[in-house]
Design an enzyme around this catalytic site. Structure first.
Site, PDB file in Angstrom:
ATOM      1  N   LYS A 154       0.861  -1.068  -0.034  1.00  0.00           N
ATOM      2  CA  LYS A 154      -0.140   0.091   0.099  1.00  0.00           C
ATOM      3  C   LYS A 154       0.864   1.322   0.055  1.00  0.00           C
ATOM      4  CE  LYS A 154      -4.521   1.047   0.177  1.00  0.00           C
ATOM      5  NZ  LYS A 154      -5.548   0.459  -0.243  1.00  0.00           N
ATOM      6  N   ASP A 175      -7.022   4.472  -4.289  1.00  0.00           N
ATOM      7  CA  ASP A 175      -7.596   4.468  -3.168  1.00  0.00           C
ATOM      8  C   ASP A 175      -8.296   5.656  -2.996  1.00  0.00           C
ATOM      9  OD1 ASP A 175      -7.727   2.354  -0.775  1.00  0.00           O
ATOM     10  OD2 ASP A 175      -7.227   4.334   0.221  1.00  0.00           O
ATOM     11  N   THR A 194     -15.192  -2.616  -6.466  1.00  0.00           N
ATOM     12  CA  THR A 194     -15.202  -2.854  -5.228  1.00  0.00           C
ATOM     13  C   THR A 194     -16.548  -2.718  -4.745  1.00  0.00           C
ATOM     14  OG1 THR A 194     -13.154  -1.824  -5.218  1.00  0.00           O
ATOM     15  CG2 THR A 194     -14.110  -1.739  -2.978  1.00  0.00           C
TER      16      THR A 194
HETATM   17  P1  NDP Z   1     -12.715   7.989  -2.620  1.00  0.00           P
HETATM   18  O1  NDP Z   1     -11.685   8.896  -2.520  1.00  0.00           O
HETATM   19  O2  NDP Z   1     -13.504   7.745  -3.923  1.00  0.00           O
HETATM   20  O3  NDP Z   1     -14.125   8.207  -1.672  1.00  0.00           O
HETATM   21  C1  NDP Z   1     -13.896   8.375  -0.162  1.00  0.00           C
HETATM   22  C2  NDP Z   1     -15.085   9.041   0.331  1.00  0.00           C
HETATM   23  O4  NDP Z   1     -15.180   8.805   1.598  1.00  0.00           O
HETATM   24  C3  NDP Z   1     -15.282  10.475  -0.068  1.00  0.00           C
HETATM   25  O5  NDP Z   1     -16.688  10.761  -0.057  1.00  0.00           O
HETATM   26  C4  NDP Z   1     -14.835  11.090   1.275  1.00  0.00           C
HETATM   27  O6  NDP Z   1     -15.433  12.379   1.467  1.00  0.00           O
HETATM   28  C5  NDP Z   1     -15.191  10.255   2.181  1.00  0.00           C
HETATM   29  N1  NDP Z   1     -14.228  10.170   3.267  1.00  0.00           N
HETATM   30  C6  NDP Z   1     -13.001   9.849   3.388  1.00  0.00           C
HETATM   31  N2  NDP Z   1     -12.317  10.080   4.261  1.00  0.00           N
HETATM   32  C7  NDP Z   1     -13.111  10.392   5.164  1.00  0.00           C
HETATM   33  C8  NDP Z   1     -13.161  10.669   6.681  1.00  0.00           C
HETATM   34  N3  NDP Z   1     -12.054  10.824   7.429  1.00  0.00           N
HETATM   35  N4  NDP Z   1     -14.507  11.014   7.223  1.00  0.00           N
HETATM   36  C9  NDP Z   1     -15.569  11.108   6.454  1.00  0.00           C
HETATM   37  N5  NDP Z   1     -15.717  10.804   5.238  1.00  0.00           N
HETATM   38  C10 NDP Z   1     -14.445  10.639   4.731  1.00  0.00           C
HETATM   39  O7  NDP Z   1     -12.076   6.538  -1.943  1.00  0.00           O
HETATM   40  P2  NDP Z   1     -12.761   5.232  -2.116  1.00  0.00           P
HETATM   41  O8  NDP Z   1     -14.124   5.261  -2.300  1.00  0.00           O
HETATM   42  O9  NDP Z   1     -11.829   4.638  -3.235  1.00  0.00           O
HETATM   43  O10 NDP Z   1     -12.263   4.388  -0.781  1.00  0.00           O
HETATM   44  C11 NDP Z   1     -13.253   4.505   0.117  1.00  0.00           C
HETATM   45  C12 NDP Z   1     -12.856   3.343   1.215  1.00  0.00           C
HETATM   46  O11 NDP Z   1     -12.826   2.163   0.575  1.00  0.00           O
HETATM   47  C13 NDP Z   1     -11.391   3.380   1.736  1.00  0.00           C
HETATM   48  O12 NDP Z   1     -11.345   2.783   3.170  1.00  0.00           O
HETATM   49  C14 NDP Z   1     -10.632   2.622   0.821  1.00  0.00           C
HETATM   50  O13 NDP Z   1      -9.437   2.067   1.390  1.00  0.00           O
HETATM   51  C15 NDP Z   1     -11.464   1.337   0.629  1.00  0.00           C
HETATM   52  N6  NDP Z   1     -11.312   0.629  -0.643  1.00  0.00           N
HETATM   53  C16 NDP Z   1     -11.260   1.282  -1.763  1.00  0.00           C
HETATM   54  C17 NDP Z   1     -11.238   0.286  -2.959  1.00  0.00           C
HETATM   55  C18 NDP Z   1     -11.138   0.886  -4.392  1.00  0.00           C
HETATM   56  O14 NDP Z   1     -11.114   0.218  -5.349  1.00  0.00           O
HETATM   57  N7  NDP Z   1     -11.167   2.244  -4.367  1.00  0.00           N
HETATM   58  C19 NDP Z   1     -10.757  -1.396  -2.852  1.00  0.00           C
HETATM   59  C20 NDP Z   1     -10.836  -1.661  -1.331  1.00  0.00           C
HETATM   60  C21 NDP Z   1     -10.885  -0.673  -0.435  1.00  0.00           C
HETATM   61  P3  NDP Z   1     -14.395  13.755   1.141  1.00  0.00           P
HETATM   62  O15 NDP Z   1     -14.429  13.923  -0.245  1.00  0.00           O
HETATM   63  O16 NDP Z   1     -15.240  14.801   1.817  1.00  0.00           O
HETATM   64  O17 NDP Z   1     -13.225  13.343   1.868  1.00  0.00           O
END
Ligand code: NDP
Length: 449
Positions: free
Chosen positions: A130, A170, A214
Site C-alpha cells: 500500500k 484508493d 469494489t
Molecule cells: P474516494 O476518495 O473515492 O471516496 C472516499 C469517500 O469517503 C469520499 O466521499 C470522502 O469524502 C469520504 N471520506 C474519506 N475520508 C473520510 C473521513 N475521514 N471522514 C468522512 N468521510 C471521509 O475513496 P474510495 O471510495 O476509493 O475508498 C473508500 C474506502 O474504501 C477506503 O477505506 C478505501 O481504502 C476502501 N477501498 C477502496 C477500494 C477501491 O477500489 N477504490 C478497494 C478496497 C477498499 P470527502 O471527499 O469529503 O473526503
C-alpha cells in the site's frame, strides 16, 4: 494449550506495539488478526516455532520519500510519500495509493497489512502492499494534481514494476490520478508496462468493471450473507456512507439487486433520500463536478442534507460503510441495531471500530469484514493484470461474472473456515484464518527469507 497460544499472541502484540510506536491503526489491524489466530496456532505448532506470525507482521520493505511540487501560483509545497511493500509470498506487492492529508506511515502499514490477507483471499497470485501521500487533492486544479502525481512517480517508479510492485487507486486517487501516474512512469522508464498500475482508463489498458468492482463486490458479498439467512437484498433499505468510488458503485449494485440505498455522505455531512438515491445526480455531483454532497440535496427535492451528524442514525436493514477507517463506532452500532439493521458489510477498509464489531456480533447482526467484502476491487485489478499480460480485452459481462464468482468463493471460504475453526457465522475469524493460512503456507515454502 489455550493459555499457551494466547500467551504467544499477546507476546507478538506487545512486540508490535514496542517496535511500531504511535501507529494506532496498524496496532488495531494486527490486534484483530491476532485475536483470530489462537485457534490456528493451537493446531499448527510450526507457525509458532518458525515465527510465521511475527514475520507476516513485519513489512518486507518500507519506503518514505519527499515529494516537492509547485502550485498554480508558483508556491512550493513539500509532501511526504510512502510505499509499504508488505508481503510478496503470493505474488508481486499489490495495493492502492491514498492521497489524503491524514496519510502517515501507520495508516499505510495498517492498509498494507489488511491488503496482504485480502489479496490472499481472492485466490489470485498477488502479494500485499500500500502507499500514498499526505497530499490533499481537494480544491486543487487538474494541473496541480498532475504536477503532484509526476513528482510522486519520479521517486516511486524505481520501486514499481509489473513483476515487483503494482499500484492502484484508493481514497483521493481515481482515474485522473492513475492517468498522470502512468504517463510519468512510461516517460521515465520508456516502457509501456501496462501491468504496473491498475485502474487505468479502459481505452489504454484498463479493464471494464474495475471502476465498479469494489462497490459491486461489496453488494454481491451482502447478497451472499443474506442468502445464508434465506434472504436477499430485494426490498431491503440500505444505508451507505461515503460518496466516492466504493460508495457510488455499492449503491448502483444494491439498486440493481432490488434494494433501496437511501444515503450517501462525505466529510461535510450526509444526504438521505427515502425514495432511493438518484445515481445520475450523485455521479454528476461527485464524479464530474467534484462538489460537496449537499449539492445532491440542492437538486433532488425528496432529499435532505444533514451537516455533520451520523449517517448511521438513518434506519436501515443493511449498512455498507464505504468512506474511511473507524467511521462507525459503538454508539453508531447500537443505533443501527436498535433500528433493526440485520447485516453490516464493510465497503471501506476497517470502517467499524472493534467495539462496534463487538456490538454487532453480540446482537446477532451478520458482519462482513472489509478484507473479504471489499476484495472485489483488487480481484478485478488482478483480472486487469491478466488481460494486460495476454494483450486481451474482456467484455463487461464476462468480467462482472468473474467478479461475482470470486465474491461468492471468498464468502464461501470465510464461511467454511469459520465453521471448521469452531466459530460458525464469524466471518471476521473466517477471513483472517483463511487469508493467513494461504500466506503462511507460501512463506514457509520459500524458506527463511
Ligand atoms: P474516494 O476518495 O473515492 O471516496 C472516499 C469517500 O469517503 C469520499 O466521499 C470522502 O469524502 C469520504 N471520506 C474519506 N475520508 C473520510 C473521513 N475521514 N471522514 C468522512 N468521510 C471521509 O475513496 P474510495 O471510495 O476509493 O475508498 C473508500 C474506502 O474504501 C477506503 O477505506 C478505501 O481504502 C476502501 N477501498 C477502496 C477500494 C477501491 O477500489 N477504490 C478497494 C478496497 C477498499 P470527502 O471527499 O469529503 O473526503
Amino acid at each position: 494449550m489455550g493459555t499457551d497460544v494466547n500467551a504467544i499472541t499477546e507476546r507478538i502484540y506487545e512486540d508490535v506495539l514496542r517496535r511500531n510506536p504511535a501507529q494506532p491503526e496498524f496496532h488495531q489491524a494486527v490486534r484483530e488478526v491476532l485475536d483470530s489466530l489462537a485457534v490456528v496456532l493451537a493446531r499448527h505448532s510450526e507457525f509458532a516455532e518458525l515465527k510465521t506470525v511475527e514475520r507476516i507482521c513485519e513489512p518486507e520493505r518500507q519506503i518514505i520519500f519527499r515529494v516537492p511540487w509547485q502550485d498554480d501560483r508558483g508556491e512550493v509545497h513539500i509532501n511526504r510519500g510512502f510505499r509499504v511493500e508488505f508481503n510478496s509470498a503470493l505474488g508481486p506487492y499489490k495495493g492502492g495509493l491514498r492521497f489524503h492529508p491524514s496519510v502517515n506511515l501507520g495508516i499505510v502499514k495498517f492498509l498494507g497489512f489488511e491488503q496482504t490477507f485480502k489479496n490472499a483471499l481472492t485466490g489470485m497470485p498477488i502479494g500485499g502492499g500500500k502507499g500514498g501521500a499526505d497530499f490533499d487533492p481537494k480544491d486543487r486544479s487538474d494541473t496541480e494534481v498532475m504536477r503532484f502525481c509526476q513528482s510522486f512517480m519520479t521517486e516511486l517508479y524505481r520501486h514499481l514494476g509489473e513483476y515487483t510492485d503494482v499500484a492502484a487507486g484508493d481514497i483521493g486517487v481515481g482515474g485522473r490520478e492513475i492517468g498522470f501516474l502512468f504517463g510519468q512512469y512510461k516517460r521515465i522508464t520508456n516502457r509501456y508496462e501496462s501491468g504496473v498500475l491498475t485502474g487505468k482508463g479502459v481505452g489504454w489498458g484498463g479493464a471494464l468493471v474495475r471502476t465498479e468492482a469494489t462497490g459491486y463486490g461489496a453488494a454481491f458479498f451482502a447478497s451472499e450473507m443474506l442468502k445464508v439467512r434465506g434472504d436477499s437484498l430485494d426490498g431491503k433499505t440500505v444505508a451507505v456512507s461515503g460518496a466516492g468510488n466504493v460508495a457510488i458503485y455499492a449503491i448502483e449494485k444494491v439498486e440493481q439487486l432490488g434494494g433501496k440505498a437511501v444515503t450517501a455522505s462525505d466529510s461535510s455531512g450526509y444526504v438521505v433520500d427515502e425514495r432511493g438515491i438518484d445515481l445520475e445526480v450523485l455521479k454528476q455531483v461527485k464524479e464530474v463536478e467534484r462538489a460537496r454532497i449537499s449539492a445532491y440535496a440542492d437538486r433532488v427535492p425528496t432529499a435532505r442534507f444533514v451537516a455533520g451528524g451520523s449517517v448511521w442514525d438513518v434506519p436501515c436493514q443493511v449498512a455498507i460503510p464505504s468512506a474511511s477507517q473507524n467511521e462507525l463506532d459503538s454508539h453508531a452500532a447500537v443505533t443501527l441495531v436498535r433500528n433493526g439493521c440485520q447485516v453490516v458489510v464493510e465497503g471501506a477498509n476497517m470502517p467499524c471500530t472493534p467495539e462496534a464489531v463487538k456490538v454487532f456480533q453480540e446482537a446477532g447482526v451478520a458482519f462482513g469484514p472489509g478484507k473479504a467484502a471489499n476484495a472485489g476491487g483488487v480481484a478485478t485489478s488482478a483480472l486487469e493484470m491478466q488481460q494486460n499480460a495476454s494483450r486481451d480485452r474482456w467484455t463487461f459481462e464476462h468480467t462482472e461474472a468473474r467478479l461475482e464468482e470470486i465474491m461468492r468463493e471468498i464468502h464461501a471460504s470465510c464461511h467454511a473456515t469459520a465453521e471448521e475453526y469452531g466459530a460458525p457465522g464469524n466471518l471476521v475469524l473466517g477471513a483472517n484464518v483463511a487469508g493467513f493460512l494461504r500466506v503462511a503456507e507460501a512463506v514457509h515454502a520459500h524458506g527463511l527469507i
